[in-house]
Design a protein around this motif. Structure first.
Motif, PDB file in Angstrom:
ATOM      1  N   ASN A 301      58.653  32.206  45.191  1.00 25.51           N
ATOM      2  CA  ASN A 301      59.027  31.486  46.414  1.00 25.51           C
ATOM      3  C   ASN A 301      59.810  30.237  46.063  1.00 25.51           C
ATOM      4  N   GLY A 302      60.974  30.085  46.617  1.00 26.46           N
ATOM      5  CA  GLY A 302      61.740  28.862  46.406  1.00 26.46           C
ATOM      6  C   GLY A 302      62.604  28.863  45.160  1.00 26.46           C
ATOM      7  N   VAL A 303      62.557  29.940  44.362  1.00 31.00           N
ATOM      8  CA  VAL A 303      63.395  29.993  43.157  1.00 31.00           C
ATOM      9  C   VAL A 303      64.692  30.722  43.473  1.00 31.00           C
ATOM     10  N   THR A 304      65.810  30.070  43.210  1.00 26.02           N
ATOM     11  CA  THR A 304      67.116  30.687  43.465  1.00 26.02           C
ATOM     12  C   THR A 304      67.981  30.553  42.216  1.00 26.02           C
ATOM     13  N   SER A 305      69.091  31.279  42.209  1.00 22.16           N
ATOM     14  CA  SER A 305      70.009  31.169  41.069  1.00 22.16           C
ATOM     15  C   SER A 305      71.415  31.485  41.526  1.00 22.16           C
ATOM     16  N   CYS A 306      72.385  31.088  40.727  1.00 20.03           N
ATOM     17  CA  CYS A 306      73.755  31.543  40.946  1.00 20.03           C
ATOM     18  C   CYS A 306      73.888  32.922  40.307  1.00 20.03           C
ATOM     19  N   ALA A 307      75.079  33.491  40.322  1.00 18.76           N
ATOM     20  CA  ALA A 307      75.259  34.838  39.761  1.00 18.76           C
ATOM     21  C   ALA A 307      75.087  34.831  38.248  1.00 18.76           C
ATOM     22  N   GLY A 308      75.644  33.832  37.574  1.00 16.67           N
ATOM     23  CA  GLY A 308      75.578  33.783  36.112  1.00 16.67           C
ATOM     24  C   GLY A 308      76.337  34.929  35.462  1.00 16.67           C
ATOM     25  N   ARG A 309      76.057  35.131  34.172  1.00 21.11           N
ATOM     26  CA  ARG A 309      76.679  36.255  33.464  1.00 21.11           C
ATOM     27  C   ARG A 309      76.014  37.559  33.890  1.00 21.11           C
ATOM     28  N   PRO A 310      76.666  38.694  33.940  1.00 24.28           N
ATOM     29  CA  PRO A 310      78.073  38.885  33.610  1.00 24.28           C
ATOM     30  C   PRO A 310      79.005  38.720  34.813  1.00 24.28           C
TER      31      PRO A 310
END
Ligand code: SF4
Length: 378
Positions: A301-310
């Motif tokens: 819950n509440g953890v997000t990320s950008c796309a990153g590799r690849p």
């Protein structure tokens, strides 16, 4: 469509995050047939398809159009409308703003001049709980009771109260006033807050005067109100968190099955709301079996990320891979955390969050402190 390191990237806008089960099936079938087989949920409650093959955009456009997901080619980029995902579903909702989101979308698309709005220009309709305060929309209305909402410009309350029946019209008028003011200032600004006295001048053009207010507070939950779990007076509302916002085909199918005719609401916090569920216990089991998260205590819950590799050429790390190794080990309760592959921090949440950014030499900076992946886990 954009070109990304892993192929074509298509963003499909969902005003108010609203999506029918059938539309979700169309989207996931397109992701499987034309892209990498997943849907990404974004911080604006939209969905993205990645790794699209050459030639896929025309096929994808045809499918989206037939499913009612591409109502206006000219205005597609500007249909950026957030709405409180739990509107009308619990006691915190002063007013069900989802019909207002639909009305706003239709009015927006009907105004040829508004196709010129910058793609970053954001509208928000808050049902009164304050969950969209941190979204910092350019033009927002936050309902204050069952019939009126306060106009909020560039994230600041104006004290101007608007009757519900006039909300969509006033928001469109504010967007038009932004374009006029921007032209007058000879500015290329993307956001209302970037204009000189933008909010004040737009308010003046609308014929309103600012009224002193006590200020707007965010909702009590740092990640917004749509935390994973079962809600509602009849325990018939589910919020399913989607780890890192990456929705696989079997998860999408499970959501479509559980939603039935009731439909779904994608939230800006990488989760999906399902209202009016007939058998919540069975539905929770069905969703959890696919890896969706239905527990408020889950570290996801509440953890997000950008796309990153690849997917992104700028990324210094496979941030999603690292987050998947690290986050399940966290036991210290729910935190709002965003993982980024570089300093741009794409898709970061509004408000305060733990800032995890990949470093050029390996490892991550966590709120400015360099760490190895193992240290982040600990
Ligand atoms: S934050 Fe950096 S690495 Fe992540 S998607 Fe944005 S540009 Fe790419």
């Amino acid at each position: 469509m954009h070109e990304a390191a892993d192929g074509g990237l298509a963003r499909v806008r969902l005003p108010g995050g609203v999506l029918s089960a059938e539309q979700l099936r169309v989207l996931i079938a397109a992701a499987v047939g034309l892209g990498d087989g997943h849907l990404e949920l974004t911080s604006r409650a939209n969905v993205q398809l990645r790794a699209l093959q050459p030639g896929a955009p025309i096929e994808l456009s045809d499918r989206l159009y037939a499913a009612g997901l591409l109502p206006s080619i000219s205005h597609e980029r500007v249909r950026n409308i957030l709405a409180s995902p739990l509107a009308g579903l619990d006691q915190h909702s002063q007013y069900d703003v989802l019909p207002l989101a639909t009305e706003l979308d239709q009015l927006l698309c009907a105004q040829p001049a508004l196709a010129e709005l910058p793609g970053r220009f954001l509208f928000a309709l808050d049902d009164g709980r304050g969950d969209l305060v941190t979204a910092k929309a350019d033009v927002a209305v936050r309902m204050v009771d069952g019939s009126r909402g306060e106009l909020v410009l560039a994230g600041v309350g104006t004290g101007v109260l608007v009757e519900a029946g006039r909300v969509a019209g006033v928001m469109v008028a504010a967007a038009e006033a932004f374009l006029v003011e921007r032209a007058e200032q000879r500015s290329e600004a993307w956001r209302l807050g970037e204009l000189v006295e933008g909010a004040q001048r737009v308010l003046g053009r609308l014929g309103f005067e600012r009224v002193a207010t006590a200020g707007l507070d965010a909702g009590s939950s740092a990640a917004g109100s749509a935390v994973a779990g079962v809600f509602g007076e009849r325990s018939d509302v589910l919020v399913a968190a989607v780890p890192l916002g990456v929705l696989a085909a079997e998860q999408a199918e499970a959501l479509a099955e559980v939603a039935g005719r009731g439909g779904l609401r994608v939230t800006p916090w990488r989760s999906v709301v399902v209202g009016g569920v007939a058998d919540a216990e069975r539905a929770v089991r069905r969703l959890m079996a696919t890896g969706l998260v239905l527990e408020a205590s889950s570290p996801w819950n509440g953890v997000t990320s950008c796309a990153g590799r690849p997917g992104c050429a700028k990324s210094l790390a496979d941030v999603r891979g690292d987050a998947r190794r690290v986050v399940p080990a966290w036991t210290a309760g729910r935190r709002v955390v965003h993982w980024s592959g570089c300093e741009r921090r794409c898709g970061r949440p509004g408000g305060k969050f733990v800032d995890v950014v990949a470093l050029a030499g390996g490892g991550y900076s966590v709120d400015g402190v360099a760490m190895t992946v193992d240290e982040v886990r600990a």
